[in-house]
Motif scaffolding. Structure first.
Motif, PDB file in Angstrom:
ATOM      1  N   ASN A  19      60.397  30.071  49.329  1.00 34.75           N
ATOM      2  CA  ASN A  19      60.399  28.854  49.581  1.00 34.75           C
ATOM      3  C   ASN A  19      59.301  27.802  49.229  1.00 34.75           C
ATOM      4  OD1 ASN A  19      62.933  28.837  51.019  1.00 34.75           O
ATOM      5  ND2 ASN A  19      62.033  29.742  52.622  1.00 34.75           N
ATOM      6  N   GLN A  20      58.584  28.177  48.116  1.00 36.80           N
ATOM      7  CA  GLN A  20      57.654  27.653  47.465  1.00 36.80           C
ATOM      8  C   GLN A  20      58.342  26.341  46.620  1.00 36.80           C
ATOM      9  OE1 GLN A  20      54.308  29.786  44.967  1.00 36.80           O
ATOM     10  NE2 GLN A  20      55.852  31.470  45.214  1.00 36.80           N
ATOM     11  N   GLU A  21      57.660  25.119  46.529  1.00 39.63           N
ATOM     12  CA  GLU A  21      58.105  23.997  45.860  1.00 39.63           C
ATOM     13  C   GLU A  21      57.381  24.057  44.372  1.00 39.63           C
ATOM     14  OE1 GLU A  21      57.913  20.736  48.251  1.00 39.63           O
ATOM     15  OE2 GLU A  21      59.211  21.505  49.659  1.00 39.63           O
ATOM     16  N   VAL A  22      56.210  24.490  44.381  1.00 39.02           N
ATOM     17  CA  VAL A  22      55.315  24.379  43.157  1.00 39.02           C
ATOM     18  C   VAL A  22      54.862  25.761  42.775  1.00 39.02           C
ATOM     19  CG1 VAL A  22      55.015  22.049  43.232  1.00 39.02           C
ATOM     20  CG2 VAL A  22      53.493  23.254  44.111  1.00 39.02           C
ATOM     21  N   PHE A  23      54.463  25.988  41.571  1.00 40.05           N
ATOM     22  CA  PHE A  23      53.364  27.088  41.233  1.00 40.05           C
ATOM     23  C   PHE A  23      52.158  26.165  40.923  1.00 40.05           C
ATOM     24  CE2 PHE A  23      57.137  29.623  39.257  1.00 40.05           C
ATOM     25  CZ  PHE A  23      57.377  30.226  40.329  1.00 40.05           C
ATOM     26  N   ALA A  24      51.076  26.532  41.741  1.00 34.56           N
ATOM     27  CA  ALA A  24      49.962  25.660  41.455  1.00 34.56           C
ATOM     28  C   ALA A  24      48.888  26.678  40.543  1.00 34.56           C
ATOM     29  CB  ALA A  24      49.299  25.593  42.657  1.00 34.56           C
ATOM     30  N   PRO A  25      48.286  26.117  39.585  1.00 36.73           N
ATOM     31  CA  PRO A  25      47.240  26.773  38.872  1.00 36.73           C
ATOM     32  C   PRO A  25      46.348  27.656  39.727  1.00 36.73           C
ATOM     33  CG  PRO A  25      47.245  24.559  38.250  1.00 36.73           C
ATOM     34  CD  PRO A  25      47.930  24.421  39.658  1.00 36.73           C
ATOM     35  N   PRO A  26      46.097  28.914  39.508  1.00 40.29           N
ATOM     36  CA  PRO A  26      45.087  29.805  40.253  1.00 40.29           C
ATOM     37  C   PRO A  26      43.595  29.041  40.302  1.00 40.29           C
ATOM     38  CG  PRO A  26      45.639  30.615  37.974  1.00 40.29           C
ATOM     39  CD  PRO A  26      46.453  29.560  38.233  1.00 40.29           C
ATOM     40  N   PRO A  27      43.383  29.098  41.515  1.00 37.17           N
ATOM     41  CA  PRO A  27      41.964  28.471  41.778  1.00 37.17           C
ATOM     42  C   PRO A  27      40.737  29.236  40.806  1.00 37.17           C
ATOM     43  CG  PRO A  27      42.610  29.518  43.757  1.00 37.17           C
ATOM     44  CD  PRO A  27      43.933  29.682  42.843  1.00 37.17           C
ATOM     45  N   TRP A  28      40.996  30.622  40.810  1.00 36.39           N
ATOM     46  CA  TRP A  28      39.952  31.495  40.145  1.00 36.39           C
ATOM     47  C   TRP A  28      40.070  31.242  38.642  1.00 36.39           C
ATOM     48  CZ3 TRP A  28      44.040  33.304  43.183  1.00 36.39           C
ATOM     49  CH2 TRP A  28      45.250  33.833  42.554  1.00 36.39           C
ATOM     50  N   PRO A  29      38.869  31.767  38.078  1.00 38.48           N
ATOM     51  CA  PRO A  29      38.835  31.978  36.812  1.00 38.48           C
ATOM     52  C   PRO A  29      39.625  33.142  36.030  1.00 38.48           C
ATOM     53  CG  PRO A  29      36.666  32.736  37.535  1.00 38.48           C
ATOM     54  CD  PRO A  29      37.541  32.153  38.601  1.00 38.48           C
ATOM     55  N   LYS A  30      40.097  32.753  34.733  1.00 35.78           N
ATOM     56  CA  LYS A  30      41.248  33.755  34.143  1.00 35.78           C
ATOM     57  C   LYS A  30      39.750  34.511  33.762  1.00 35.78           C
ATOM     58  CE  LYS A  30      42.275  30.461  31.846  1.00 35.78           C
ATOM     59  NZ  LYS A  30      42.901  29.448  30.801  1.00 35.78           N
ATOM     60  N   VAL A  31      40.274  36.081  34.124  1.00 35.48           N
ATOM     61  CA  VAL A  31      39.358  37.127  33.729  1.00 35.48           C
ATOM     62  C   VAL A  31      40.258  38.180  32.952  1.00 35.48           C
ATOM     63  CG1 VAL A  31      38.232  39.165  35.025  1.00 35.48           C
ATOM     64  CG2 VAL A  31      38.431  36.844  36.086  1.00 35.48           C
ATOM     65  N   ASP A  32      39.225  38.687  31.994  1.00 37.09           N
ATOM     66  CA  ASP A  32      39.744  39.653  30.935  1.00 37.09           C
ATOM     67  C   ASP A  32      39.569  40.989  31.718  1.00 37.09           C
ATOM     68  OD1 ASP A  32      39.683  40.338  27.366  1.00 37.09           O
ATOM     69  OD2 ASP A  32      40.196  41.517  29.058  1.00 37.09           O
ATOM     70  N   PHE A  33      40.904  41.781  32.105  1.00 35.28           N
ATOM     71  CA  PHE A  33      40.339  42.975  32.825  1.00 35.28           C
ATOM     72  C   PHE A  33      40.112  44.382  32.056  1.00 35.28           C
ATOM     73  CE2 PHE A  33      42.886  40.497  36.130  1.00 35.28           C
ATOM     74  CZ  PHE A  33      42.107  40.796  36.936  1.00 35.28           C
ATOM     75  N   HIS A  34      39.663  43.799  30.669  1.00 34.55           N
ATOM     76  CA  HIS A  34      39.375  44.957  29.626  1.00 34.55           C
ATOM     77  C   HIS A  34      37.889  44.933  29.304  1.00 34.55           C
ATOM     78  CE1 HIS A  34      43.569  46.142  29.703  1.00 34.55           C
ATOM     79  NE2 HIS A  34      43.999  44.581  29.551  1.00 34.55           N
ATOM     80  N   GLY A  35      37.084  44.111  30.059  1.00 35.33           N
ATOM     81  CA  GLY A  35      35.721  44.134  29.963  1.00 35.33           C
ATOM     82  C   GLY A  35      35.164  42.756  29.540  1.00 35.33           C
ATOM     83  N   ASN A  36      35.901  41.771  29.304  1.00 34.43           N
ATOM     84  CA  ASN A  36      35.523  40.476  28.757  1.00 34.43           C
ATOM     85  C   ASN A  36      35.702  39.483  29.842  1.00 34.43           C
ATOM     86  OD1 ASN A  36      34.164  41.453  26.316  1.00 34.43           O
ATOM     87  ND2 ASN A  36      36.489  41.454  25.579  1.00 34.43           N
ATOM     88  N   ASN A  37      34.750  38.525  30.066  1.00 37.51           N
ATOM     89  CA  ASN A  37      35.093  37.557  31.199  1.00 37.51           C
ATOM     90  C   ASN A  37      35.475  36.106  30.429  1.00 37.51           C
ATOM     91  OD1 ASN A  37      34.658  39.156  33.287  1.00 37.51           O
ATOM     92  ND2 ASN A  37      32.370  38.794  33.461  1.00 37.51           N
ATOM     93  N   ASN A  38      35.768  36.058  29.322  1.00 35.99           N
ATOM     94  CA  ASN A  38      36.136  34.820  28.465  1.00 35.99           C
ATOM     95  C   ASN A  38      37.605  34.653  28.763  1.00 35.99           C
ATOM     96  OD1 ASN A  38      36.407  37.335  26.764  1.00 35.99           O
ATOM     97  ND2 ASN A  38      37.482  35.817  25.237  1.00 35.99           N
ATOM     98  N   THR A  39      37.965  33.480  28.600  1.00 34.42           N
ATOM     99  CA  THR A  39      39.359  33.000  28.854  1.00 34.42           C
ATOM    100  C   THR A  39      40.275  33.542  27.623  1.00 34.42           C
ATOM    101  OG1 THR A  39      38.890  30.887  30.072  1.00 34.42           O
ATOM    102  CG2 THR A  39      40.957  30.863  29.008  1.00 34.42           C
ATOM    103  N   ARG A  40      41.072  34.088  27.826  1.00 37.78           N
ATOM    104  CA  ARG A  40      42.122  34.508  26.718  1.00 37.78           C
ATOM    105  C   ARG A  40      43.397  33.650  26.531  1.00 37.78           C
ATOM    106  NH1 ARG A  40      43.837  40.136  28.582  1.00 37.78           N
ATOM    107  NH2 ARG A  40      44.263  39.200  30.294  1.00 37.78           N
ATOM    108  N   GLU A  41      43.523  33.126  25.540  1.00 44.52           N
ATOM    109  CA  GLU A  41      44.492  32.412  25.009  1.00 44.52           C
ATOM    110  C   GLU A  41      45.844  32.978  24.352  1.00 44.52           C
ATOM    111  OE1 GLU A  41      45.259  29.474  26.152  1.00 44.52           O
ATOM    112  OE2 GLU A  41      43.315  28.901  27.224  1.00 44.52           O
ATOM    113  N   MET A  42      46.745  32.673  24.189  1.00 41.47           N
ATOM    114  CA  MET A  42      47.810  33.344  23.365  1.00 41.47           C
ATOM    115  C   MET A  42      47.892  32.837  22.124  1.00 41.47           C
ATOM    116  SD  MET A  42      51.112  34.032  26.421  1.00 41.47           S
ATOM    117  CE  MET A  42      52.002  34.383  24.759  1.00 41.47           C
ATOM    118  N   HIS A  43      48.410  33.545  21.085  1.00 39.06           N
ATOM    119  CA  HIS A  43      48.653  32.848  19.726  1.00 39.06           C
ATOM    120  C   HIS A  43      49.939  33.065  19.424  1.00 39.06           C
ATOM    121  CE1 HIS A  43      44.345  32.958  19.310  1.00 39.06           C
ATOM    122  NE2 HIS A  43      44.066  34.310  19.772  1.00 39.06           N
TER     123      HIS A  43
END
Length: 484
Positions: A460-484
């Motif tokens: 019964n959610q009405e919206v998907f809110a952006p996650p409050p935490w930073p986007k984490v690379d679970f493969h060892g990097n903490n940089n934001t990963r964008e899709m190409h």
């Protein structure tokens, strides 16, 4: 022990008469099925067939088909006359009184038997020779179908309101990355360049779409099915798909002859109905299934990038129906299917249009095809998300789906059978719908509104809110990963 809606007559090689059985407990003939092609009509309307081939951009050596078919008919007629003569000789032999007459008739019977044994494989070879090319002749085309390529399509109607933004809107790739719904890098590491992973709300959204569609279809009288991803290659061919260059379009199961991964749920649902005589009073029969579709094609966003528009594996909810053998019945079912498609897209708050597709866009099985396209804001154009096709008896003749004769003991010969019509459509192709949903329902604050019809399946959610935490690379990097 079985529902009335699923009664059908199944042919068993070990039985002389049809057996009434439940769809849950049936004997499936081993494939391949011998197609019951309408060669007489093809011969009588050769010029119309040539014109249809030209309009559909299909290459078939029709002259060779006709020549080989006439050669087969000549051999078959010769064989039949020998068989009939031998039967007459056997009857006379039973009535013969003198030894001389018996010996003469017995010798004639032996000679005929040897000749039948000699001709049988020759006739079979001739049959297979002409059918190998004849099965590639496409279905006849509806008079409503425009002639030409995609640009000749006819817009039948539109639906929904086109979304407009007073802020800088984002593409589904940007939104999916921000919301951690789409994960291309992890998919690339685990599955090379063959997939995009849905995670978090993206995965939940897929399940919500599937559950919503299945519940809607079941309420409309569809029988749900859970089917295997693996099907016989012969089912693919019997459904009318051109199998030349097959290795480039499907995944084969290693170590298993004639087994492939299905590219559409249409194959499994059509296969469920194969080799069966359906009671006319029980038609139409509607089936639905949520399936994984596997296709060897380049992954694409639709705008040249890697993304959800074309994927090598995706989830789809399929609709399939068997009707009686009138164009009115199957076209009515096609209208029912397109009304369902349109209703789903409207419930999801999407803007789109319904197209009558032209001849060059029709697959071989289709008599008529209707596409649903929705508006993709990031591309500023319409893109196809689902389609529906009326195949008349094209598939039924190849899969032996015909009317059953419940009150008769004699099984009708193939030449005497009345073949059903089949209609198929996509209810929801999940990745493309997710693309449209994310872009259409985005908000200025970065959140995404959830259509009311999906909320019961998403807590019964009405919206998907952006996650409050930073986007984490679970493969060892903490940089934001964008899709190409």
């Amino acid at each position: 022990m079985f529902s009335v809606a699923s009664k059908c007559l199944r042919l068993s090689p070990s039985l002389a008469t049809p057996t009434l059985c439940s769809r849950r407990n049936v004997f499936h003939w081993s494939a391949p099925w011998r197609p019951a092609l309408e060669m007489q009509k093809i011969c009588e309307n050769a010029e119309s067939v040539r014109e249809n081939l030209k309009n559909r951009n299909v290459t078939v050596d029709l002259d060779s088909v006709l020549t080989d078919y006439h050669a087969y008919c000549k051999l078959s007629s010769q064989l039949e006359s020998i068989v009939e003569r031998r039967e007459d000789v056997v009857r006379l032999l039973r009535k013969a009184s003198s030894p001389e007459e018996k010996e003469k008739l017995a010798a004639e019977s032996r000679s005929a038997r040897y000749e039948v044994a000699r001709l049988n494989p020759i006739v079979t070879e001739a049959l297979e020779k002409y059918q190998a090319e004849a099965v590639r002749i496409p279905n006849i085309t509806s008079p409503r179908t425009p002639v030409g390529n995609y640009d000749a399509h006819k817009v039948l109607s539109d639906f929904g309101e086109r979304v407009s933004f007073d802020f800088e809107h984002k593409s589904y790739r940007q939104l999916g990355t921000t919301h951690r719904m789409l994960d291309l890098p992890s998919a690339h590491l685990a599955s090379a360049n063959m997939a995009i992973y849905l995670r978090g709300n993206g995965a939940l959204l897929e399940h919500a779409l599937v559950n919503y569609a299945l519940q809607l279809l079941c309420a409309k009288g569809f029988e749900p099915a859970a089917v295997s991803d693996v099907v016989r290659e012969s089912v693919l061919k019997a459904c009318g798909f051109d199998c030349r260059g097959l290795s480039e379009t499907v995944y084969r199961v290693s170590g298993e002859d004639n087994m492939i991964l299905s590219g559409t749920g249409e194959l499994q649902l059509a296969g469920m109905c194969a080799s069966s005589g359906h009671l006319k009073e029980m038609l139409p029969q509607r089936l639905t299934a949520a399936t994984h579709c596997h296709r060897r094609e380049s992954m694409s966003t639709g705008d040249g990038g890697v993304g959800l528009y074309r994927m090598r594996q995706f989830t789809k909810v399929e609709m399939f129906a068997v009707t009686d053998n009138t164009v009115e019945a199957s076209d009515q079912m096609l209208t029912e299917f397109t009304d369902i498609q349109r209703g789903i897209l409207e419930d999801l708050g999407l803007h789109g249009r319904m197209l009558e597709m032209p001849t060059a866009e029709l697959g071989n099985p289709a008599y008529r095809k209707i596409d649903m396209e929705v508006w993709m804001p990031s591309l500023a154009e319409y893109r196809e998300v689902c389609s529906a096709s009326n195949c008349l008896d094209y598939q039924a003749r190849r899969l032996q789906i015909y009317f059953g004769y419940f009150r008769t003991a004699r099984l009708p010969a193939p030449a005497e059978r009345e073949y059903c019509h089949t209609v198929n459509a996509t209810a929801i192709a999940v990745p493309r719908i997710i693309m449209a949903l994310l872009e259409t329902h985005q908000r200025e604050d970065g959140s995404i509104s959830i259509p009311p019809c999906l909320r019961p399946y998403l807590g019964n959610q009405e919206v998907f809110a952006p996650p409050p935490w930073p986007k984490v690379d679970f493969h060892g990097n903490n940089n934001t990963r964008e899709m190409h």
